[in-house]
Design an enzyme around this catalytic site. Structure first.
Site, PDB file in Angstrom:
ATOM      1  CB  ALA A 126       5.495  -5.474  -5.519  1.00 18.10           C
ATOM      2  CB  SER A 135      -1.801   0.627  -4.196  1.00 21.47           C
ATOM      3  OG  SER A 135      -1.252  -0.111  -3.108  1.00 21.47           O
ATOM      4  CE1 TYR A 174      11.384   3.018 -14.925  1.00 21.15           C
ATOM      5  CE2 TYR A 174      10.755   1.830 -12.945  1.00 21.15           C
ATOM      6  CZ  TYR A 174      10.594   2.089 -14.298  1.00 21.15           C
ATOM      7  OH  TYR A 174       9.634   1.406 -15.014  1.00 21.15           O
ATOM      8  CB  VAL A 220       4.151  20.970 -23.775  1.00 20.30           C
ATOM      9  CG1 VAL A 220       4.795  20.055 -24.828  1.00 20.30           C
ATOM     10  CG2 VAL A 220       2.629  20.816 -23.762  1.00 20.30           C
ATOM     11  CG  ASN A 250       3.845   8.993 -15.539  1.00 25.57           C
ATOM     12  OD1 ASN A 250       3.573   8.197 -14.653  1.00 25.57           O
ATOM     13  ND2 ASN A 250       5.036   9.026 -16.107  1.00 25.57           N
ATOM     14  CE  LYS A 299      10.750  -1.825 -13.361  1.00 28.23           C
ATOM     15  NZ  LYS A 299       9.948  -2.823 -12.619  1.00 28.23           N
ATOM     16  CG  LEU A 341      -1.970  -1.163   1.245  1.00 28.19           C
ATOM     17  CD1 LEU A 341      -2.892  -1.017   2.462  1.00 28.19           C
ATOM     18  CD2 LEU A 341      -2.805  -1.273  -0.039  1.00 28.19           C
ATOM     19  CB  SER A 395      10.313  -0.147 -17.995  1.00 28.90           C
ATOM     20  OG  SER A 395      10.273   1.133 -18.596  1.00 28.90           O
ATOM     21  CG  ASP A 436       8.398  -4.099   2.016  1.00 30.73           C
ATOM     22  OD1 ASP A 436       8.563  -2.941   2.426  1.00 30.73           O
ATOM     23  OD2 ASP A 436       9.030  -4.600   1.062  1.00 30.73           O
TER      24      ASP A 436
HETATM   25  C1  WQD Z   1       5.625  11.285 -21.591  1.00 31.94           C
HETATM   26  C2  WQD Z   1       5.914  12.504 -22.460  1.00 31.94           C
HETATM   27  C3  WQD Z   1       7.339  14.108 -21.390  1.00 31.94           C
HETATM   28  C4  WQD Z   1       4.598  15.282 -18.207  1.00 31.94           C
HETATM   29  C5  WQD Z   1       8.170   7.361 -17.785  1.00 31.94           C
HETATM   30  C6  WQD Z   1       9.137   6.279 -17.398  1.00 31.94           C
HETATM   31  C7  WQD Z   1       8.620   4.951 -17.862  1.00 31.94           C
HETATM   32  C8  WQD Z   1       7.257   4.755 -17.281  1.00 31.94           C
HETATM   33  C9  WQD Z   1       6.330   5.856 -17.777  1.00 31.94           C
HETATM   34  C10 WQD Z   1       7.220   3.687 -15.176  1.00 31.94           C
HETATM   35  C11 WQD Z   1       7.360  12.952 -22.370  1.00 31.94           C
HETATM   36  C12 WQD Z   1       5.956  14.691 -21.631  1.00 31.94           C
HETATM   37  C13 WQD Z   1       5.164  14.654 -19.305  1.00 31.94           C
HETATM   38  C14 WQD Z   1       4.272  16.666 -18.286  1.00 31.94           C
HETATM   39  C15 WQD Z   1       5.076  16.707 -20.541  1.00 31.94           C
HETATM   40  N1  WQD Z   1       7.339   4.790 -15.878  1.00 31.94           N
HETATM   41  N2  WQD Z   1       5.392  15.364 -20.442  1.00 31.94           N
HETATM   42  N3  WQD Z   1       4.522  17.328 -19.450  1.00 31.94           N
HETATM   43  O1  WQD Z   1       8.856   9.856 -19.282  1.00 31.94           O
HETATM   44  O2  WQD Z   1       7.922   8.645 -21.343  1.00 31.94           O
HETATM   45  O3  WQD Z   1       8.117   7.429 -19.193  1.00 31.94           O
HETATM   46  O4  WQD Z   1       6.877   7.084 -17.302  1.00 31.94           O
HETATM   47  O5  WQD Z   1       6.958   2.600 -15.542  1.00 31.94           O
HETATM   48  O6  WQD Z   1       9.482   3.948 -17.427  1.00 31.94           O
HETATM   49  O7  WQD Z   1      10.367   6.527 -18.063  1.00 31.94           O
HETATM   50  O8  WQD Z   1       6.408   9.195 -19.426  1.00 31.94           O
HETATM   51  O9  WQD Z   1       4.300  10.391 -19.033  1.00 31.94           O
HETATM   52  O10 WQD Z   1       6.416  11.197 -17.849  1.00 31.94           O
HETATM   53  O11 WQD Z   1       6.161  11.565 -20.291  1.00 31.94           O
HETATM   54  O12 WQD Z   1       5.291  17.344 -21.590  1.00 31.94           O
HETATM   55  O13 WQD Z   1       3.752  17.305 -17.309  1.00 31.94           O
HETATM   56  O14 WQD Z   1       5.132  13.605 -21.957  1.00 31.94           O
HETATM   57  O15 WQD Z   1       8.327  15.076 -21.664  1.00 31.94           O
HETATM   58  O16 WQD Z   1       7.725  13.451 -23.646  1.00 31.94           O
HETATM   59  P1  WQD Z   1       7.920   8.863 -19.871  1.00 31.94           P
HETATM   60  P2  WQD Z   1       5.784  10.608 -19.065  1.00 31.94           P
END
Ligand code: WQD
Length: 338
Positions: free
Chosen positions: A88, A43, A156, A223, A205, A160, A40, A131, A65
């Site tokens: 996890a 989550s 990270y 962006v 993300n 992996k 948790l 990943s 854990d």
């Molecule tokens: C996507 C695109 C950002 C936020 C990461 C990890 C990957 C997985 C998914 C765990 C990029 C752009 C993002 C924002 C933006 N993580 N962006 N403004 O970085 O491709 O992948 O997350 O499993 O392992 O590496 O994903 O969603 O952070 O970014 O412009 O506020 O969106 O620059 O081009 P990313 P993301």
């Protein structure tokens, strides 16, 4: 619904998380009996009740854990586990830079603990959550499974890579098969809106940040970079609906694949940030407030996968498109606001 105690089970670690909860639904839909363990830390316990609502069945759950090997031994003593799907782990790229030891401890030591316990049990399959970040910045696109590991900047990503190397060695001598599923960018939510992404704090993300901006929880989407060498200048990723991603895990349990297999889980189609924003604006019927700012350190200009090996080996391919992803992500966000 009574517990079917005598069935061999799938152990789903991290099963109350974003990916895990969607995998849980698909496993139960396909008739599997599952045991979820989760600490948790990223989550909510309420997800367990949502899963029962969605699947019409009670689900074995144990709070714990993966760094606690005695906890893991106890789980294997209490349930007859035939397959393991190991999700996890910590997954925030930025956080891993600031807390590397925490990431190596949970992601690598946690995996080693699980593999140690498995030595004393008869399992058939071990499915690992990997990943596309293991590829670093690939020289050629699309990325295939023979694309070499690259210089992945974050701890990270390094965890992996290490986990895959550990699994590759263990698979050579273990009695069970190992499958590493290399996720591209999982987004969206179950169409029921009963489960979805629950990012803690400010989302790193793109898609949760977009939907939170759309919901008025964030003022403006930034962006990161408009000067990449891409058609519209913004970075390109291979976004995949989390339900498609989840179904690949169930298929990975079904087929014999040999000692060690790594598979890309993507759609084979890259979308830019601006294309994702446009798809959101269409499904939400609104103009999103965003501005283009400097690039984010560590971001790749472009990455998308070749999913043909997963189709060849699992007879799996992503069925849902960007509009589905954004529609389901937006519906989920609107449900949260209530
Ligand atoms: C996507 C695109 C950002 C936020 C990461 C990890 C990957 C997985 C998914 C765990 C990029 C752009 C993002 C924002 C933006 N993580 N962006 N403004 O970085 O491709 O992948 O997350 O499993 O392992 O590496 O994903 O969603 O952070 O970014 O412009 O506020 O969106 O620059 O081009 P990313 P993301």
């Amino acid at each position: 619904m009574h517990y079917s105690g005598n069935m061999k089970k799938v152990l789903l670690t991290g099963g109350l998380g974003y990916i895990g909860s969607h995998v849980a639904v698909e496993l139960i839909k396909q008739g599997h009996d599952i045991v979820i363990i989760d600490d948790l830390s990223n989550s909510e316990y309420t997800v367990l009740g949502r899963l029962s609502e969605l699947t019409g069945t009670e689900i074995y759950f144990e709070l714990g854990d993966v760094r606690d090997i005695d906890f893991l031994k106890g789980v294997f003593q209490r349930y007859e586990i035939e397959n393991v799907i190991h999700l996890a782990a910590k997954k925030a790229v930025g956080e891993s830079v600031n807390k590397p030891l925490h990431y190596y401890d949970i992601n690598v030591s946690g995996l080693i603990n699980l593999l140690k316990v498995l030595e004393d049990h008869q399992a058939k399959k071990f499915v690992f959550s990997s990943s596309c970040t293991v590829y670093g910045q690939p020289e050629f696109l699309p990325v295939t499974e023979s694309t070499p590991f690259g210089d992945t900047p974050s701890p990270y990503g390094k965890t992996k890579q290490m986990c895959e190397q550990i699994l590759g060695s263990v698979a050579k001598v273990a009695r069970y098969e190992v499958v590493s599923l290399r996720y591209f960018n999982p987004v969206g939510a179950h169409h029921s809106s009963k489960i979805g992404e629950l990012p803690k704090g400010v989302p790193n993300n793109l898609v949760p940040f977009i939907t939170q901006t759309g919901a008025g929880l964030r003022d403006q989407l930034k962006v990161f970079g408009g000067d990449y060498d891409t058609p519209d200048g913004t970075a390109i990723r291979d976004y995949i609906h989390v339900v498609d991603l989840a179904s690949a895990h169930v298929k990975a349990l079904k087929v014999d694949l040999g000692p060690y297999t790594a598979l890309n889980l993507g759609t084979g189609r890259g979308y830019s940030v601006l294309e994702v924003i446009k798809a959101f604006e269409e499904v939400a019927d609104m103009k999103l407030n965003y501005s283009i700012v400097d690039r984010r350190v560590g971001d790749l200009p472009e990455i998308y996968g070749d999913p043909s090996m997963a189709y060849k080996k699992l007879r799996w391919k992503a069925e849902l498109g960007l509009t589905d992803m954004m529609r389901d992500a937006w519906k989920w966000q609107q449900g949260l606001a209530k």
